[in-house]
Design a protein around this motif. Sequence first.
Motif, PDB file in Angstrom:
ATOM      1  N   GLU A  86      44.861  45.694  55.277  1.00  0.00           N
ATOM      2  CA  GLU A  86      46.012  45.200  56.043  1.00  0.00           C
ATOM      3  C   GLU A  86      46.065  43.680  56.115  1.00  0.00           C
ATOM      4  OE1 GLU A  86      45.207  49.201  56.522  1.00  0.00           O
ATOM      5  OE2 GLU A  86      43.828  47.618  57.142  1.00  0.00           O
ATOM      6  N   ASP A  87      44.940  43.015  55.870  1.00  0.00           N
ATOM      7  CA  ASP A  87      44.896  41.549  55.970  1.00  0.00           C
ATOM      8  C   ASP A  87      45.642  40.849  54.844  1.00  0.00           C
ATOM      9  OD1 ASP A  87      43.365  41.626  58.254  1.00  0.00           O
ATOM     10  OD2 ASP A  87      41.464  41.443  57.182  1.00  0.00           O
ATOM     11  N   GLY A  88      45.873  41.558  53.747  1.00  0.00           N
ATOM     12  CA  GLY A  88      46.475  40.908  52.589  1.00  0.00           C
ATOM     13  C   GLY A  88      45.412  40.142  51.826  1.00  0.00           C
ATOM     14  N   PRO A  89      45.814  39.411  50.781  1.00  0.00           N
ATOM     15  CA  PRO A  89      44.838  38.699  49.954  1.00  0.00           C
ATOM     16  C   PRO A  89      44.078  37.643  50.756  1.00  0.00           C
ATOM     17  CG  PRO A  89      46.968  38.794  48.860  1.00  0.00           C
ATOM     18  CD  PRO A  89      47.177  39.279  50.262  1.00  0.00           C
ATOM     19  N   ALA A  90      42.755  37.574  50.509  1.00  0.00           N
ATOM     20  CA  ALA A  90      41.911  36.572  51.161  1.00  0.00           C
ATOM     21  C   ALA A  90      41.569  35.481  50.163  1.00  0.00           C
ATOM     22  CB  ALA A  90      40.631  37.231  51.675  1.00  0.00           C
ATOM     23  N   ASP A  91      41.591  34.226  50.624  1.00  0.00           N
ATOM     24  CA  ASP A  91      41.189  33.108  49.775  1.00  0.00           C
ATOM     25  C   ASP A  91      39.699  33.202  49.493  1.00  0.00           C
ATOM     26  OD1 ASP A  91      43.628  31.749  49.484  1.00  0.00           O
ATOM     27  OD2 ASP A  91      43.420  30.899  51.499  1.00  0.00           O
ATOM     28  N   LEU A  92      39.326  32.950  48.252  1.00  0.00           N
ATOM     29  CA  LEU A  92      37.923  32.955  47.868  1.00  0.00           C
ATOM     30  C   LEU A  92      37.407  31.536  47.654  1.00  0.00           C
ATOM     31  CD1 LEU A  92      37.862  36.012  45.433  1.00  0.00           C
ATOM     32  CD2 LEU A  92      37.125  35.916  47.813  1.00  0.00           C
ATOM     33  N   ASP A  93      38.015  30.584  48.371  1.00  0.00           N
ATOM     34  CA  ASP A  93      37.562  29.196  48.274  1.00  0.00           C
ATOM     35  C   ASP A  93      36.091  29.133  48.663  1.00  0.00           C
ATOM     36  OD1 ASP A  93      40.123  28.438  47.569  1.00  0.00           O
ATOM     37  OD2 ASP A  93      40.709  27.975  49.626  1.00  0.00           O
ATOM     38  N   GLY A  94      35.285  28.506  47.821  1.00  0.00           N
ATOM     39  CA  GLY A  94      33.862  28.389  48.094  1.00  0.00           C
ATOM     40  C   GLY A  94      33.040  29.575  47.626  1.00  0.00           C
ATOM     41  N   VAL A  95      33.709  30.663  47.217  1.00  0.00           N
ATOM     42  CA  VAL A  95      32.990  31.827  46.697  1.00  0.00           C
ATOM     43  C   VAL A  95      32.917  31.683  45.178  1.00  0.00           C
ATOM     44  CG1 VAL A  95      32.990  34.345  46.460  1.00  0.00           C
ATOM     45  CG2 VAL A  95      33.808  33.289  48.586  1.00  0.00           C
ATOM     46  N   THR A  96      31.728  31.475  44.663  1.00  0.00           N
ATOM     47  CA  THR A  96      31.569  31.311  43.217  1.00  0.00           C
ATOM     48  C   THR A  96      31.204  32.618  42.529  1.00  0.00           C
ATOM     49  OG1 THR A  96      29.229  30.710  43.422  1.00  0.00           O
ATOM     50  CG2 THR A  96      30.855  28.912  43.483  1.00  0.00           C
ATOM     51  N   HIS A  97      30.505  33.499  43.251  1.00  0.00           N
ATOM     52  CA  HIS A  97      30.081  34.798  42.727  1.00  0.00           C
ATOM     53  C   HIS A  97      30.538  35.874  43.702  1.00  0.00           C
ATOM     54  CE1 HIS A  97      27.362  32.041  40.693  1.00  0.00           C
ATOM     55  NE2 HIS A  97      26.985  33.005  39.872  1.00  0.00           N
ATOM     56  N   LEU A  98      31.176  36.903  43.187  1.00  0.00           N
ATOM     57  CA  LEU A  98      31.639  38.023  44.006  1.00  0.00           C
ATOM     58  C   LEU A  98      31.054  39.302  43.423  1.00  0.00           C
ATOM     59  CD1 LEU A  98      33.859  38.743  46.283  1.00  0.00           C
ATOM     60  CD2 LEU A  98      35.192  39.524  44.333  1.00  0.00           C
ATOM     61  N   SER A  99      30.489  40.149  44.275  1.00  0.00           N
ATOM     62  CA  SER A  99      29.961  41.439  43.814  1.00  0.00           C
ATOM     63  C   SER A  99      30.652  42.567  44.546  1.00  0.00           C
ATOM     64  CB  SER A  99      28.452  41.549  44.074  1.00  0.00           C
ATOM     65  OG  SER A  99      27.735  40.690  43.232  1.00  0.00           O
ATOM     66  N   ILE A 100      30.901  43.643  43.812  1.00  0.00           N
ATOM     67  CA  ILE A 100      31.429  44.867  44.404  1.00  0.00           C
ATOM     68  C   ILE A 100      30.478  45.983  44.021  1.00  0.00           C
ATOM     69  CG2 ILE A 100      33.329  46.517  44.383  1.00  0.00           C
ATOM     70  CD1 ILE A 100      35.182  44.334  44.632  1.00  0.00           C
ATOM     71  N   GLY A 101      30.086  46.779  45.005  1.00  0.00           N
ATOM     72  CA  GLY A 101      29.169  47.879  44.759  1.00  0.00           C
ATOM     73  C   GLY A 101      29.761  49.189  45.221  1.00  0.00           C
ATOM     74  N   VAL A 102      29.365  50.275  44.556  1.00  0.00           N
ATOM     75  CA  VAL A 102      29.760  51.615  44.974  1.00  0.00           C
ATOM     76  C   VAL A 102      28.476  52.408  45.230  1.00  0.00           C
ATOM     77  CG1 VAL A 102      29.939  52.485  42.590  1.00  0.00           C
ATOM     78  CG2 VAL A 102      31.144  53.681  44.425  1.00  0.00           C
ATOM     79  N   SER A 103      28.516  53.213  46.271  1.00  0.00           N
ATOM     80  CA  SER A 103      27.398  54.108  46.546  1.00  0.00           C
ATOM     81  C   SER A 103      27.944  55.476  46.924  1.00  0.00           C
ATOM     82  CB  SER A 103      26.503  53.556  47.658  1.00  0.00           C
ATOM     83  OG  SER A 103      27.209  53.477  48.872  1.00  0.00           O
ATOM     84  N   TRP A 104      27.169  56.492  46.634  1.00  0.00           N
ATOM     85  CA  TRP A 104      27.539  57.856  46.984  1.00  0.00           C
ATOM     86  C   TRP A 104      26.278  58.695  47.063  1.00  0.00           C
ATOM     87  CZ3 TRP A 104      27.870  55.839  42.134  1.00  0.00           C
ATOM     88  CH2 TRP A 104      27.301  56.565  41.085  1.00  0.00           C
ATOM     89  N   ASP A 105      26.406  59.832  47.741  1.00  0.00           N
ATOM     90  CA  ASP A 105      25.310  60.788  47.838  1.00  0.00           C
ATOM     91  C   ASP A 105      25.738  62.058  47.117  1.00  0.00           C
ATOM     92  OD1 ASP A 105      23.794  59.090  49.476  1.00  0.00           O
ATOM     93  OD2 ASP A 105      24.828  59.818  51.273  1.00  0.00           O
TER      94      ASP A 105
END
Length: 194
Positions: free
Chosen positions: A7-26
């Motif tokens: 709901e927040d809409g796009p967030a600025d990634l200023d200052g973020v040089t590396h971004l990681s996305i992880g998935v987990s499941w059981d």
Amino acid sequence: MITLTKEDGPADLDGVTHLSIGVSWDPTAGASGGVLGKLRRKTGTDLDLIAVAMSGSDPVRLAGLDSLDPMGNGSLLHSGDNQTGHGDGDDETVTVEFSRLPGAITAVVFVAAAYKKGSSFQKARNISFKVYDATGGSSQQVADIWPSLLSQDNGCAVAKAMKVGDSWKLQVINETGKIKQGDEHALMRFAVSK
């Protein structure tokens, strides 16, 4: 630090040089008990986290499945294929280093899918996606995305990093849909539609 919700809409990634996305499941046995249930839990199910690098509206590289470094320079890295969901923490991750992405890349769409034949979201439980600011080697979690367990779909568009001018923004998507299993073009069409 950024904190994200859909709901927040796009967030600025200023200052973020590396971004990681992880998935987990059981892994789950579903309604099976006894020996069959134990076998299903032991075997687990294979979900896949895939990052599709876009140049405009065209998918040009894919990180995941059997491609761990599609750019060849470490700018888009996949951790490798977890085929069961066993283990603690994230089962698969993708890390983006924005400054090393080729200039032609305008977006990266992160998709989780029950892509291989025989796998399904229904054979997994506690599916979650985590977004991390991995700048400077840290792993500060900035979002936790939980898809609905009621979906009969086998794909979830998790988030999209978009280049806007010289900076990057991140939009949480968290939308499910159907992807023909084993069909890489169907997977890319799903990513492009987001």
